[in-house]
Design an enzyme around this catalytic site. Structure first.
Site, PDB file in Angstrom:
ATOM      1  N   SER A 132     -25.466  85.005  42.155  1.00 32.90           N
ATOM      2  CA  SER A 132     -25.162  84.517  40.810  1.00 32.90           C
ATOM      3  C   SER A 132     -24.576  83.115  40.971  1.00 32.90           C
ATOM      4  CB  SER A 132     -24.109  85.439  40.190  1.00 32.90           C
ATOM      5  OG  SER A 132     -23.503  84.838  39.055  1.00 32.90           O
ATOM      6  N   TYR A 150     -16.347  90.595  40.704  1.00 30.49           N
ATOM      7  CA  TYR A 150     -17.731  90.090  40.638  1.00 30.49           C
ATOM      8  C   TYR A 150     -17.855  88.803  41.450  1.00 30.49           C
ATOM      9  CZ  TYR A 150     -22.214  88.958  38.352  1.00 30.49           C
ATOM     10  OH  TYR A 150     -23.530  88.658  38.087  1.00 30.49           O
TER      11      TYR A 150
END
Ligand code: NAD
Length: 256
Positions: free
Chosen positions: A139, A152
């Site tokens: 990401s 995350y």
């Protein structure tokens, strides 16, 4: 049809980005082992439309034993595992001191440790055939942080580190390992974040606009199909010297 006769395993491919990538790989000729929760039959039907063999394994990728069963089943059913796409992932948003410990543990297990386990198990077969493509869906949060996303961000940074390590360990072989770093893609994972903003503002379209304006200069979403096309490029001969890359596809997020 550059993947004719090859087999791909895409984790978390019953929805969103994983399903988009699985479709592109099947369109290029790959047999596909899908994985993930929810409506597996609908995902199988969608990917089967490209005419290759498609199956689904229900492994929970937070569990190393279930990952082992999924990799073995893929190799048994299709004869090999040539393209591994580590895509399964979850999100949870909270300030660090209020971050529930069990959420930390499951994000690290699903978003990071599963990538170690699938690669550990898929590499011996790839080495035997001296060909493989590993594509890890990290990401932009693998390269920069945002507040309230401790687990995350830590997991996605970890995925890029793991990707570089495996790229070095396979550098003289026909196996490549790279990461994709998407910005906002409109999937159920992001819809949840829009919904929670909308609960504050009471207006979903304003919440969507604000989400994009905050980080993504193009003010438009990346699509699963665009990520699928890039994954397909990484599978091609043209990409055989792309090794250990963390490739952002982010509407300009990281240019700021
Ligand atoms: P999504 O929620 O649409 O899909 C997630 C998939 O993972 C689903 O198929 C789900 O069933 C599966 N999954 C979840 N937990 C699992 C588990 N324990 N075992 C097996 N499968 C599991 O999400 P998405 O947006 O398509 O996200 C896919 C990947 O892309 C994730 O790794 C996410 O972090 C990453 N990503 C998403 C965005 C975005 O904006 N959507 C941006 C950057 C990176």
């Amino acid at each position: 049809m550059i993947l004719q006769g090859k087999t791909a395993l895409v984790t978390g491919s019953t929805s969103g980005i994983g399903l988009g990538i699985a479709c592109k790989l099947a369109e290029a000729g790959a047999n596909v082992m899908l994985n993930g929760f929810g409506d597996a039959q609908a995902a199988i039907a969608r990917v089967s439309a490209y005419g290759t063999r498609v199956s689904h394994h229900p492994a929970d990728v937070s569990d190393a034993e279930q990952i082992g069963a999924m990799v073995s089943q893929t190799e048994r059913e299709f004869g090999a595992l040539d393209v591994l796409v580590n895509n399964a992932g979850i999100q949870y948003v909270a300030p660090l001191e209020h971050f529930p410990v069990e959420r930390w543990d499951s994000i690290i297990a699903i978003n990071l440790s599963s990538v170690f386990h699938t690669m550990r198990l898929a590499l011996p077969g790839m080495r035997e055939r001296d060909w493989g493509r590993i594509i890890n869906i990290s990401s932009v949060h693998g390269l920069v942080a945002s507040a309230q996303k401790a687990a995350y961000v830590a997991a996605k940074h970890g995925v890029i580190g793991l990707t570089k390590t495996v790229a070095l360990e396979t550098a003289t072989t026909g196996i490549t390992c790279n990461a994709l770093c998407p910005g906002w893609v409109l999937t159920p994972l992001v819809q949840e974040q829009i919904d929670s903003k909308a609960r504050v503002h009471g207006d979903p379209s304003r919440a969507t606009r604000e989400l994009l304006m905050e980080k993504q200069p193009s003010l438009d979403f990346v699509t699963p199909g665009q990520l699928g096309d890039l994954a397909l490029f990484l599978c091609s001969d043209a990409a055989s010297q792309v090794r250990g890359a963390a490739w952002n596809v982010d509407g300009g997020w990281l240019a700021q």
